[in-house]
Design a protein around this motif. Sequence first.
Motif, PDB file in Angstrom:
ATOM      1  N   ASP A  43       7.231  -1.558 -20.084  1.00  0.00           N
ATOM      2  CA  ASP A  43       6.732  -0.756 -18.972  1.00  0.00           C
ATOM      3  C   ASP A  43       5.369  -1.300 -18.544  1.00  0.00           C
ATOM      4  O   ASP A  43       4.707  -2.020 -19.287  1.00  0.00           O
ATOM      5  N   PHE A  44       4.965  -0.959 -17.354  1.00  0.00           N
ATOM      6  CA  PHE A  44       3.651  -1.369 -16.852  1.00  0.00           C
ATOM      7  C   PHE A  44       3.099  -0.314 -15.913  1.00  0.00           C
ATOM      8  O   PHE A  44       3.843   0.542 -15.427  1.00  0.00           O
ATOM      9  N   LYS A  45       1.804  -0.378 -15.701  1.00  0.00           N
ATOM     10  CA  LYS A  45       1.126   0.456 -14.713  1.00  0.00           C
ATOM     11  C   LYS A  45       0.240  -0.483 -13.907  1.00  0.00           C
ATOM     12  O   LYS A  45      -0.736  -1.031 -14.428  1.00  0.00           O
ATOM     13  N   LEU A  46       0.613  -0.688 -12.649  1.00  0.00           N
ATOM     14  CA  LEU A  46      -0.110  -1.577 -11.748  1.00  0.00           C
ATOM     15  C   LEU A  46      -0.481  -0.808 -10.488  1.00  0.00           C
ATOM     16  O   LEU A  46      -0.010   0.307 -10.276  1.00  0.00           O
ATOM     17  N   THR A  47      -1.293  -1.397  -9.646  1.00  0.00           N
ATOM     18  CA  THR A  47      -1.777  -0.738  -8.434  1.00  0.00           C
ATOM     19  C   THR A  47      -1.246  -1.473  -7.215  1.00  0.00           C
ATOM     20  O   THR A  47      -1.390  -2.693  -7.108  1.00  0.00           O
ATOM     21  N   ASN A  48      -0.655  -0.720  -6.271  1.00  0.00           N
ATOM     22  CA  ASN A  48      -0.159  -1.362  -5.059  1.00  0.00           C
ATOM     23  C   ASN A  48      -1.251  -1.427  -3.986  1.00  0.00           C
ATOM     24  O   ASN A  48      -2.380  -0.979  -4.207  1.00  0.00           O
ATOM     25  N   THR A  49      -0.915  -1.965  -2.838  1.00  0.00           N
ATOM     26  CA  THR A  49      -1.924  -2.168  -1.787  1.00  0.00           C
ATOM     27  C   THR A  49      -2.394  -0.862  -1.157  1.00  0.00           C
ATOM     28  O   THR A  49      -3.393  -0.853  -0.446  1.00  0.00           O
ATOM     29  N   ASP A  50      -1.686   0.236  -1.408  1.00  0.00           N
ATOM     30  CA  ASP A  50      -2.133   1.567  -0.957  1.00  0.00           C
ATOM     31  C   ASP A  50      -2.962   2.268  -2.033  1.00  0.00           C
ATOM     32  O   ASP A  50      -3.270   3.439  -1.910  1.00  0.00           O
ATOM     33  N   LEU A  51      -3.266   1.534  -3.115  1.00  0.00           N
ATOM     34  CA  LEU A  51      -4.025   2.018  -4.266  1.00  0.00           C
ATOM     35  C   LEU A  51      -3.279   3.051  -5.101  1.00  0.00           C
ATOM     36  O   LEU A  51      -3.875   3.768  -5.901  1.00  0.00           O
ATOM     37  N   ALA A  52      -1.960   3.123  -4.935  1.00  0.00           N
ATOM     38  CA  ALA A  52      -1.127   4.010  -5.741  1.00  0.00           C
ATOM     39  C   ALA A  52      -0.682   3.273  -6.998  1.00  0.00           C
ATOM     40  O   ALA A  52      -0.473   2.059  -6.979  1.00  0.00           O
ATOM     41  N   ASP A  53      -0.542   4.020  -8.084  1.00  0.00           N
ATOM     42  CA  ASP A  53      -0.038   3.443  -9.326  1.00  0.00           C
ATOM     43  C   ASP A  53       1.468   3.252  -9.230  1.00  0.00           C
ATOM     44  O   ASP A  53       2.178   4.103  -8.690  1.00  0.00           O
ATOM     45  N   LYS A  54       1.946   2.155  -9.778  1.00  0.00           N
ATOM     46  CA  LYS A  54       3.377   1.867  -9.832  1.00  0.00           C
ATOM     47  C   LYS A  54       3.710   1.488 -11.269  1.00  0.00           C
ATOM     48  O   LYS A  54       2.936   0.805 -11.935  1.00  0.00           O
ATOM     49  N   SER A  55       4.884   1.924 -11.725  1.00  0.00           N
ATOM     50  CA  SER A  55       5.339   1.571 -13.069  1.00  0.00           C
ATOM     51  C   SER A  55       6.764   1.033 -12.971  1.00  0.00           C
ATOM     52  O   SER A  55       7.414   1.133 -11.924  1.00  0.00           O
ATOM     53  N   LEU A  56       7.244   0.486 -14.067  1.00  0.00           N
ATOM     54  CA  LEU A  56       8.591  -0.071 -14.095  1.00  0.00           C
ATOM     55  C   LEU A  56       9.620   0.976 -13.698  1.00  0.00           C
ATOM     56  O   LEU A  56      10.577   0.674 -12.976  1.00  0.00           O
TER      57      LEU A  56
END
Length: 166
Positions: free
Chosen positions: A26-39
Motif C-alpha cells: 500500500d502507499f499514501k501519495l499526494t495528487n496534483t489537487d493535494l489530495a491523498d491517494k492510496s493503492l
Amino acid sequence: MANITLGGNPATTVGNLPQTGTKAPDFKLTNTDLADKSLSDYAGTKLVLNIFPSVDTGVCAQSIRTFNEKASSLNNTKVLCISKDLPFAMARFCGAEGLNNVENLSDYKTGEFGQTYGVTFKDSVFESLLSRAVVVVDTDGTILHTEQVSETGEEPNYEAALNALS
C-alpha cells in the motif's frame, strides 16, 4: 539494495523492488489537487507505476509522454507517474504538455513510498530522490512486472511493461 548508475557513476537504492507475484505494498501519495491517494483508491484497475526522479529532466519527461500516449489505448488501466516533485510542478508539466492519460502522484510528504518500494536513492547527487523504475500491478493488486532501470539516464522498457498487462 539495487546497484544502478546515474550518468555512468555508481549509485544504490535503499532496497529492491517488490517481487513479481506478490501483493503490491500500500502507499499514501499526494495528487496534483493535494489530495491523498492510496493503492485501495485504484482497486479493480490495472496500474503502471512509472517511477522517476523528476519531471524536470528529459528522460523522466519522455517517460511520461510515452506512457501517456500508450495509456490512451489500454482498457481498465491507469498510469501513475510517481516522483518526489511537488504536485504543483507535476500539474504544470502535464498542463503545458497536454498530457491527460496519466495521473501524477508525489512522495514529497513522507518519502515512505520510495522506502517501501525500495526505489529511493541511498547515495549519489540524487540522494533521497526516487530512482527510475516501473511496477505493473493487476486488478487484484498482484505485481505482474517490475523493472529497476539500471542506468537512470535511460528510458524504461515500455513494451515489457505493457506486455505484462495482456
